[in-house]
Design a protein around this motif. Structure first.
Motif, mmCIF file in Angstrom:
data_model
loop_
_atom_site.group_PDB
_atom_site.id
_atom_site.type_symbol
_atom_site.label_atom_id
_atom_site.label_comp_id
_atom_site.label_asym_id
_atom_site.label_seq_id
_atom_site.Cartn_x
_atom_site.Cartn_y
_atom_site.Cartn_z
ATOM 1 N N SER A 114 -7.190 -2.393 -5.955
ATOM 2 C CA SER A 114 -7.408 -3.820 -5.712
ATOM 3 C C SER A 114 -7.203 -4.181 -4.250
ATOM 4 N N GLU A 115 -7.888 -5.216 -3.824
ATOM 5 C CA GLU A 115 -7.755 -5.732 -2.465
ATOM 6 C C GLU A 115 -6.301 -6.099 -2.182
ATOM 7 N N GLY A 116 -5.808 -5.664 -1.030
ATOM 8 C CA GLY A 116 -4.440 -5.963 -0.632
ATOM 9 C C GLY A 116 -3.438 -4.876 -0.945
ATOM 10 N N ASN A 117 -3.822 -3.936 -1.827
ATOM 11 C CA ASN A 117 -2.913 -2.836 -2.159
ATOM 12 C C ASN A 117 -2.867 -1.804 -1.032
ATOM 13 N N THR A 118 -1.786 -1.041 -0.981
ATOM 14 C CA THR A 118 -1.633 0.016 0.017
ATOM 15 C C THR A 118 -2.285 1.298 -0.492
ATOM 16 N N PRO A 119 -3.151 1.917 0.290
ATOM 17 C CA PRO A 119 -3.859 3.121 -0.181
ATOM 18 C C PRO A 119 -2.937 4.334 -0.274
ATOM 19 N N THR A 120 -3.119 5.102 -1.342
ATOM 20 C CA THR A 120 -2.361 6.339 -1.516
ATOM 21 C C THR A 120 -3.267 7.535 -1.761
ATOM 22 N N TYR A 121 -4.556 7.286 -2.028
ATOM 23 C CA TYR A 121 -5.479 8.375 -2.335
ATOM 24 C C TYR A 121 -6.811 8.208 -1.618
ATOM 25 N N LEU A 122 -7.491 9.329 -1.423
ATOM 26 C CA LEU A 122 -8.932 9.355 -1.169
ATOM 27 C C LEU A 122 -9.567 9.605 -2.530
ATOM 28 N N TYR A 123 -10.584 8.819 -2.881
ATOM 29 C CA TYR A 123 -11.185 8.914 -4.210
ATOM 30 C C TYR A 123 -12.557 9.575 -4.155
ATOM 31 N N PHE A 124 -12.878 10.282 -5.223
ATOM 32 C CA PHE A 124 -14.176 10.942 -5.374
ATOM 33 C C PHE A 124 -14.659 10.674 -6.799
#
Length: 352
Positions: free
Chosen positions: A169-179
Protein backbone atom coordinates in the motif's frame (compact mmCIF):
# COMPACT_ATOMS: atom_id res chain seq x y z
CA UNK A 1 33.24 -15.64 -31.57
CA UNK A 2 33.53 -12.87 -28.96
CA UNK A 3 35.21 -9.65 -30.07
CA UNK A 4 37.67 -7.67 -27.95
CA UNK A 5 39.04 -4.19 -28.59
CA UNK A 6 42.55 -3.78 -27.16
CA UNK A 7 43.67 -0.16 -26.78
CA UNK A 8 47.37 0.04 -25.84
CA UNK A 9 50.13 2.36 -27.05
CA UNK A 10 52.99 -0.04 -26.18
CA UNK A 11 53.36 -2.20 -29.27
CA UNK A 12 55.00 -5.14 -27.48
CA UNK A 13 52.35 -5.31 -24.74
CA UNK A 14 49.56 -4.85 -27.29
CA UNK A 15 50.74 -7.57 -29.66
CA UNK A 16 51.60 -10.06 -26.91
CA UNK A 17 48.19 -9.55 -25.26
CA UNK A 18 46.40 -9.88 -28.60
CA UNK A 19 48.22 -13.13 -29.31
CA UNK A 20 47.17 -14.61 -25.95
CA UNK A 21 43.53 -13.63 -26.54
CA UNK A 22 43.50 -14.95 -30.10
CA UNK A 23 44.85 -18.30 -28.91
CA UNK A 24 41.84 -18.39 -26.56
CA UNK A 25 39.58 -18.03 -29.62
CA UNK A 26 38.72 -14.34 -29.30
CA UNK A 27 38.60 -11.96 -32.26
CA UNK A 28 40.92 -9.10 -31.30
CA UNK A 29 41.02 -5.59 -32.77
CA UNK A 30 43.93 -3.31 -31.86
CA UNK A 31 44.23 0.45 -31.42
CA UNK A 32 47.49 2.24 -30.56
CA UNK A 33 45.93 5.33 -28.93
CA UNK A 34 42.74 6.42 -27.19
CA UNK A 35 41.29 8.49 -30.03
CA UNK A 36 41.55 5.62 -32.50
CA UNK A 37 40.17 3.29 -29.83
CA UNK A 38 37.03 5.37 -29.36
CA UNK A 39 36.42 5.52 -33.11
CA UNK A 40 36.86 1.75 -33.44
CA UNK A 41 34.62 1.04 -30.43
CA UNK A 42 31.79 3.12 -31.91
CA UNK A 43 32.14 1.39 -35.25
CA UNK A 44 32.75 -2.23 -34.15
CA UNK A 45 30.72 -2.38 -30.89
CA UNK A 46 32.98 -5.09 -29.39
CA UNK A 47 31.90 -7.46 -26.63
CA UNK A 48 34.65 -6.14 -24.33
CA UNK A 49 37.25 -3.36 -24.22
CA UNK A 50 40.71 -3.60 -22.64
CA UNK A 51 42.33 -0.19 -22.39
CA UNK A 52 45.60 1.23 -21.07
CA UNK A 53 45.38 4.38 -18.92
CA UNK A 54 48.49 6.34 -19.88
CA UNK A 55 48.37 6.89 -23.66
CA UNK A 56 49.05 9.68 -26.15
CA UNK A 57 46.30 11.73 -27.84
CA UNK A 58 43.59 10.52 -25.42
CA UNK A 59 44.19 8.64 -22.16
CA UNK A 60 42.12 5.73 -20.81
CA UNK A 61 40.01 7.97 -18.59
CA UNK A 62 39.04 10.02 -21.63
CA UNK A 63 38.19 6.85 -23.57
CA UNK A 64 35.76 5.50 -20.95
CA UNK A 65 34.26 8.96 -20.42
CA UNK A 66 33.46 9.36 -24.13
CA UNK A 67 32.13 5.82 -24.52
CA UNK A 68 29.89 6.19 -21.45
CA UNK A 69 28.13 9.14 -23.13
CA UNK A 70 27.04 6.95 -26.04
CA UNK A 71 24.04 4.68 -25.35
CA UNK A 72 25.40 2.08 -27.78
CA UNK A 73 28.85 1.78 -26.16
CA UNK A 74 28.02 2.64 -22.54
CA UNK A 75 27.19 -0.95 -21.63
CA UNK A 76 30.34 -2.57 -23.06
CA UNK A 77 32.42 -4.22 -20.27
CA UNK A 78 35.58 -2.17 -19.73
CA UNK A 79 38.87 -3.37 -18.23
CA UNK A 80 41.74 -0.98 -17.50
CA UNK A 81 45.23 -2.26 -18.28
CA UNK A 82 47.76 -0.25 -16.31
CA UNK A 83 51.03 -0.19 -14.43
CA UNK A 84 49.63 2.40 -12.03
CA UNK A 85 48.50 0.86 -8.74
CA UNK A 86 47.78 3.88 -6.55
CA UNK A 87 44.40 3.74 -4.80
CA UNK A 88 43.29 7.06 -6.30
CA UNK A 89 43.71 5.66 -9.82
CA UNK A 90 41.53 2.67 -9.01
CA UNK A 91 38.86 4.89 -7.49
CA UNK A 92 38.84 7.29 -10.43
CA UNK A 93 38.50 4.45 -12.91
CA UNK A 94 35.64 2.82 -11.01
CA UNK A 95 33.82 6.13 -10.65
CA UNK A 96 33.99 6.51 -14.43
CA UNK A 97 32.45 3.06 -14.89
CA UNK A 98 35.35 0.61 -15.29
CA UNK A 99 34.47 -3.00 -14.52
CA UNK A 100 37.93 -4.29 -13.64
CA UNK A 101 41.69 -3.63 -13.55
CA UNK A 102 44.68 -5.66 -14.69
CA UNK A 103 48.01 -4.34 -13.44
CA UNK A 104 51.24 -4.72 -15.36
CA UNK A 105 53.15 -6.97 -15.41
CA UNK A 106 50.57 -9.75 -15.78
CA UNK A 107 50.57 -13.31 -17.07
CA UNK A 108 48.27 -15.00 -19.57
CA UNK A 109 46.12 -16.63 -16.87
CA UNK A 110 45.39 -13.27 -15.18
CA UNK A 111 44.40 -11.74 -18.50
CA UNK A 112 42.16 -14.62 -19.58
CA UNK A 113 40.48 -14.92 -16.18
CA UNK A 114 39.58 -11.23 -16.14
CA UNK A 115 38.20 -11.37 -19.67
CA UNK A 116 36.20 -14.56 -19.09
CA UNK A 117 34.73 -13.20 -15.85
CA UNK A 118 33.51 -9.98 -17.48
CA UNK A 119 32.09 -11.71 -20.55
CA UNK A 120 30.26 -14.22 -18.36
CA UNK A 121 28.58 -11.41 -16.45
CA UNK A 122 27.42 -9.54 -19.54
CA UNK A 123 26.12 -12.77 -21.08
CA UNK A 124 24.16 -13.37 -17.91
CA UNK A 125 22.39 -10.03 -18.12
CA UNK A 126 21.73 -10.36 -21.84
CA UNK A 127 20.29 -13.87 -21.51
CA UNK A 128 16.57 -14.20 -22.07
CA UNK A 129 15.31 -16.01 -19.00
CA UNK A 130 11.82 -17.47 -18.99
CA UNK A 131 9.20 -15.16 -17.49
CA UNK A 132 8.20 -17.46 -14.64
CA UNK A 133 9.52 -18.48 -11.23
CA UNK A 134 11.96 -21.01 -12.74
CA UNK A 135 13.39 -18.31 -15.00
CA UNK A 136 13.79 -15.88 -12.11
CA UNK A 137 15.41 -18.53 -9.94
CA UNK A 138 17.85 -19.33 -12.76
CA UNK A 139 18.71 -15.65 -13.12
CA UNK A 140 19.30 -15.16 -9.41
CA UNK A 141 21.18 -18.44 -9.04
CA UNK A 142 23.56 -17.55 -11.86
CA UNK A 143 24.09 -14.07 -10.45
CA UNK A 144 24.75 -15.64 -7.06
CA UNK A 145 27.42 -17.88 -8.54
CA UNK A 146 29.53 -14.82 -9.32
CA UNK A 147 32.32 -14.42 -6.80
CA UNK A 148 31.29 -11.07 -5.34
CA UNK A 149 27.65 -12.14 -4.93
CA UNK A 150 28.11 -15.42 -3.10
CA UNK A 151 26.28 -14.09 -0.07
CA UNK A 152 23.05 -13.62 -2.02
CA UNK A 153 20.34 -15.47 -0.12
CA UNK A 154 18.81 -18.63 -1.53
CA UNK A 155 15.49 -18.01 0.18
CA UNK A 156 12.92 -16.45 -2.11
CA UNK A 157 9.52 -16.17 -0.54
CA UNK A 158 6.55 -17.10 -2.74
CA UNK A 159 3.18 -15.77 -1.67
CA UNK A 160 -0.30 -16.32 -3.10
CA UNK A 161 -2.78 -13.45 -3.24
CA UNK A 162 -6.51 -13.52 -3.95
CA UNK A 163 -8.29 -11.24 -6.42
CA UNK A 164 -8.58 -7.67 -5.08
CA UNK A 165 -6.04 -8.39 -2.35
CA UNK A 166 -3.41 -5.69 -1.72
CA UNK A 167 0.25 -6.64 -2.24
CA UNK A 168 1.54 -3.38 -0.80
CA UNK A 169 0.00 0.00 0.00
CA UNK A 170 0.96 3.61 -0.58
CA UNK A 171 2.95 5.00 2.34
CA UNK A 172 4.30 1.66 3.54
CA UNK A 173 8.05 1.04 3.88
CA UNK A 174 9.39 -1.34 1.21
CA UNK A 175 10.93 -4.62 2.32
CA UNK A 176 10.90 -6.65 -0.91
CA UNK A 177 11.50 -6.54 -4.63
CA UNK A 178 8.48 -8.27 -6.19
CA UNK A 179 8.24 -10.52 -9.24
CA UNK A 180 4.82 -11.54 -10.61
CA UNK A 181 5.03 -15.19 -11.62
CA UNK A 182 1.31 -15.71 -12.17
CA UNK A 183 -1.77 -13.52 -12.60
CA UNK A 184 -2.44 -9.83 -13.27
CA UNK A 185 -2.06 -6.85 -10.98
CA UNK A 186 -2.49 -3.09 -11.13
CA UNK A 187 -0.59 -0.19 -9.64
CA UNK A 188 -2.94 2.59 -8.52
CA UNK A 189 -2.88 6.08 -7.06
CA UNK A 190 -5.74 7.21 -4.85
CA UNK A 191 -7.13 10.74 -4.96
CA UNK A 192 -7.87 12.41 -1.62
CA UNK A 193 -11.59 11.86 -2.31
CA UNK A 194 -11.05 8.14 -2.88
CA UNK A 195 -10.98 8.21 -6.69
CA UNK A 196 -8.63 5.57 -8.11
CA UNK A 197 -6.35 6.01 -11.11
CA UNK A 198 -4.45 3.05 -12.57
CA UNK A 199 -0.90 4.12 -13.41
CA UNK A 200 0.54 0.75 -14.40
CA UNK A 201 -0.50 -2.77 -15.38
CA UNK A 202 1.65 -5.61 -14.09
CA UNK A 203 1.89 -8.83 -16.11
CA UNK A 204 3.48 -12.21 -15.54
CA UNK A 205 7.26 -11.86 -15.68
CA UNK A 206 7.34 -8.26 -14.41
CA UNK A 207 9.43 -6.90 -11.55
CA UNK A 208 7.69 -4.25 -9.47
CA UNK A 209 8.36 -2.29 -6.31
CA UNK A 210 11.93 -1.54 -7.35
CA UNK A 211 11.49 2.21 -7.82
CA UNK A 212 11.05 2.86 -4.10
CA UNK A 213 13.98 0.55 -3.34
CA UNK A 214 16.21 2.51 -5.73
CA UNK A 215 14.99 5.82 -4.29
CA UNK A 216 14.99 4.51 -0.68
CA UNK A 217 11.55 6.00 -0.05
CA UNK A 218 8.11 4.76 0.99
CA UNK A 219 5.72 3.36 -1.61
CA UNK A 220 4.03 6.06 -3.69
CA UNK A 221 1.32 3.76 -5.03
CA UNK A 222 -0.77 0.74 -4.10
CA UNK A 223 -0.55 -2.59 -5.94
CA UNK A 224 -3.73 -4.69 -6.06
CA UNK A 225 -4.40 -8.07 -7.68
CA UNK A 226 -6.81 -8.03 -10.62
CA UNK A 227 -7.08 -11.82 -10.34
CA UNK A 228 -5.52 -14.55 -8.19
CA UNK A 229 -1.75 -14.03 -8.23
CA UNK A 230 1.48 -15.73 -7.25
CA UNK A 231 4.27 -13.35 -6.30
CA UNK A 232 7.93 -14.02 -5.56
CA UNK A 233 9.20 -11.76 -2.79
CA UNK A 234 12.94 -11.04 -2.90
CA UNK A 235 14.33 -9.45 0.32
CA UNK A 236 15.56 -5.95 -0.35
CA UNK A 237 19.01 -6.86 0.98
CA UNK A 238 19.38 -9.36 -1.85
CA UNK A 239 18.25 -6.74 -4.35
CA UNK A 240 20.82 -4.26 -3.05
CA UNK A 241 23.51 -6.95 -3.38
CA UNK A 242 22.50 -7.36 -7.00
CA UNK A 243 22.67 -3.72 -7.99
CA UNK A 244 25.57 -2.55 -5.83
CA UNK A 245 27.90 -5.42 -6.74
CA UNK A 246 27.10 -5.77 -10.41
CA UNK A 247 27.04 -2.68 -12.61
CA UNK A 248 25.37 -4.55 -15.48
CA UNK A 249 22.41 -5.52 -13.30
CA UNK A 250 22.21 -1.96 -11.97
CA UNK A 251 22.08 -0.60 -15.52
CA UNK A 252 19.29 -3.04 -16.32
CA UNK A 253 17.09 -1.76 -13.48
CA UNK A 254 17.95 1.87 -14.22
CA UNK A 255 16.81 1.30 -17.80
CA UNK A 256 13.56 -0.19 -16.49
CA UNK A 257 13.15 2.87 -14.27
CA UNK A 258 13.79 5.22 -17.20
CA UNK A 259 11.18 3.42 -19.30
CA UNK A 260 8.66 3.78 -16.46
CA UNK A 261 9.23 7.54 -16.35
CA UNK A 262 8.76 7.87 -20.12
CA UNK A 263 5.59 5.78 -20.00
CA UNK A 264 4.12 7.98 -17.26
CA UNK A 265 4.93 11.16 -19.19
CA UNK A 266 3.25 9.80 -22.31
CA UNK A 267 0.24 8.71 -20.26
CA UNK A 268 -0.17 12.21 -18.80
CA UNK A 269 -0.01 13.82 -22.25
CA UNK A 270 -2.70 11.49 -23.56
CA UNK A 271 -4.93 12.20 -20.56
CA UNK A 272 -4.62 15.90 -21.20
CA UNK A 273 -5.22 15.96 -24.95
CA UNK A 274 -6.89 12.74 -26.17
CA UNK A 275 -10.65 12.17 -26.33
CA UNK A 276 -12.37 9.49 -24.21
CA UNK A 277 -12.84 7.41 -27.37
CA UNK A 278 -9.14 7.62 -28.23
CA UNK A 279 -8.06 6.89 -24.64
CA UNK A 280 -10.41 3.90 -24.46
CA UNK A 281 -8.90 2.50 -27.67
CA UNK A 282 -5.39 2.99 -26.29
CA UNK A 283 -6.36 1.32 -22.99
CA UNK A 284 -7.64 -1.74 -24.87
CA UNK A 285 -4.43 -1.91 -26.90
CA UNK A 286 -2.37 -1.53 -23.71
CA UNK A 287 -4.22 -4.50 -22.20
CA UNK A 288 -3.68 -6.54 -25.35
CA UNK A 289 0.03 -5.72 -25.51
CA UNK A 290 0.53 -6.52 -21.82
CA UNK A 291 -1.54 -9.67 -21.50
CA UNK A 292 -2.09 -11.34 -24.88
CA UNK A 293 -0.36 -14.70 -25.22
CA UNK A 294 1.31 -15.81 -28.45
CA UNK A 295 -1.08 -18.77 -28.66
CA UNK A 296 -4.20 -16.53 -28.64
CA UNK A 297 -5.81 -15.84 -32.02
CA UNK A 298 -7.93 -13.07 -30.47
CA UNK A 299 -7.41 -11.27 -27.22
CA UNK A 300 -10.06 -11.58 -24.51
CA UNK A 301 -9.82 -10.14 -21.02
CA UNK A 302 -12.13 -10.17 -18.04
CA UNK A 303 -11.91 -6.75 -16.44
CA UNK A 304 -14.22 -4.73 -14.24
CA UNK A 305 -15.62 -1.67 -15.99
CA UNK A 306 -14.48 0.46 -13.07
CA UNK A 307 -10.90 -0.78 -13.51
CA UNK A 308 -10.96 -0.05 -17.23
CA UNK A 309 -12.41 3.40 -16.56
CA UNK A 310 -9.57 4.05 -14.11
CA UNK A 311 -7.04 3.15 -16.81
CA UNK A 312 -8.76 5.44 -19.30
CA UNK A 313 -9.15 8.22 -16.74
CA UNK A 314 -12.87 8.78 -17.15
CA UNK A 315 -16.20 8.05 -15.45
CA UNK A 316 -17.47 4.48 -15.62
CA UNK A 317 -20.64 5.65 -17.40
CA UNK A 318 -18.62 7.36 -20.13
CA UNK A 319 -16.52 4.24 -20.61
CA UNK A 320 -19.59 2.01 -20.94
CA UNK A 321 -21.03 4.31 -23.61
CA UNK A 322 -17.76 4.24 -25.53
CA UNK A 323 -17.54 0.44 -25.35
CA UNK A 324 -21.09 0.24 -26.71
CA UNK A 325 -20.01 2.37 -29.67
CA UNK A 326 -17.02 0.06 -30.25
CA UNK A 327 -19.36 -2.93 -30.15
CA UNK A 328 -21.67 -1.36 -32.74
CA UNK A 329 -18.64 -0.67 -34.94
CA UNK A 330 -17.67 -4.37 -34.59
CA UNK A 331 -14.35 -3.46 -32.99
CA UNK A 332 -15.02 -5.47 -29.84
CA UNK A 333 -17.32 -8.18 -28.54
CA UNK A 334 -18.73 -7.90 -25.03
CA UNK A 335 -20.05 -10.76 -22.91
CA UNK A 336 -20.49 -9.93 -19.25
CA UNK A 337 -17.16 -8.71 -17.88
CA UNK A 338 -15.28 -10.19 -20.88
CA UNK A 339 -14.10 -7.94 -23.69
CA UNK A 340 -12.77 -9.49 -26.91
CA UNK A 341 -10.89 -7.34 -29.41
CA UNK A 342 -12.17 -8.22 -32.88
CA UNK A 343 -10.12 -5.77 -34.96
CA UNK A 344 -6.92 -4.73 -33.27
CA UNK A 345 -5.58 -2.82 -36.30
CA UNK A 346 -8.63 -0.56 -36.57
CA UNK A 347 -8.54 0.18 -32.87
CA UNK A 348 -4.85 1.10 -33.08
CA UNK A 349 -5.58 3.51 -35.94
CA UNK A 350 -8.48 5.33 -34.24
CA UNK A 351 -7.77 9.05 -34.17
CA UNK A 352 -10.83 10.50 -32.44
Amino acid sequence: MKTILLIEDNQEVRENSAEILELANYKVYQADNGKTGVEMAQKLIPDLIICDIMMPVLDGYGVIHLLSKNDVTAGIPFIFLTAKTERTDFRKGMELGADDYITKPFDDVELLNAVESRLKKIDLVKSKFEKNSDGLNKFLDEVKSLEELKKLSNERKIKKYRKKEIIFSEGNTPTYLYFLSKGKAKSVKLHEYGKEFIINLIAEGDFFGYITLLENTDYKETVECMEDCEVICIPKEDFYNLIYNNTSVMKRFIKMLSNDVLDKEEQLIKLAYSSVRKRTAEALILLEDRYKKSSDSKFTISIAREDLANIVGTATESLIRTLSEFKEDKLVEIKGSNITILDSEKIRKLKL
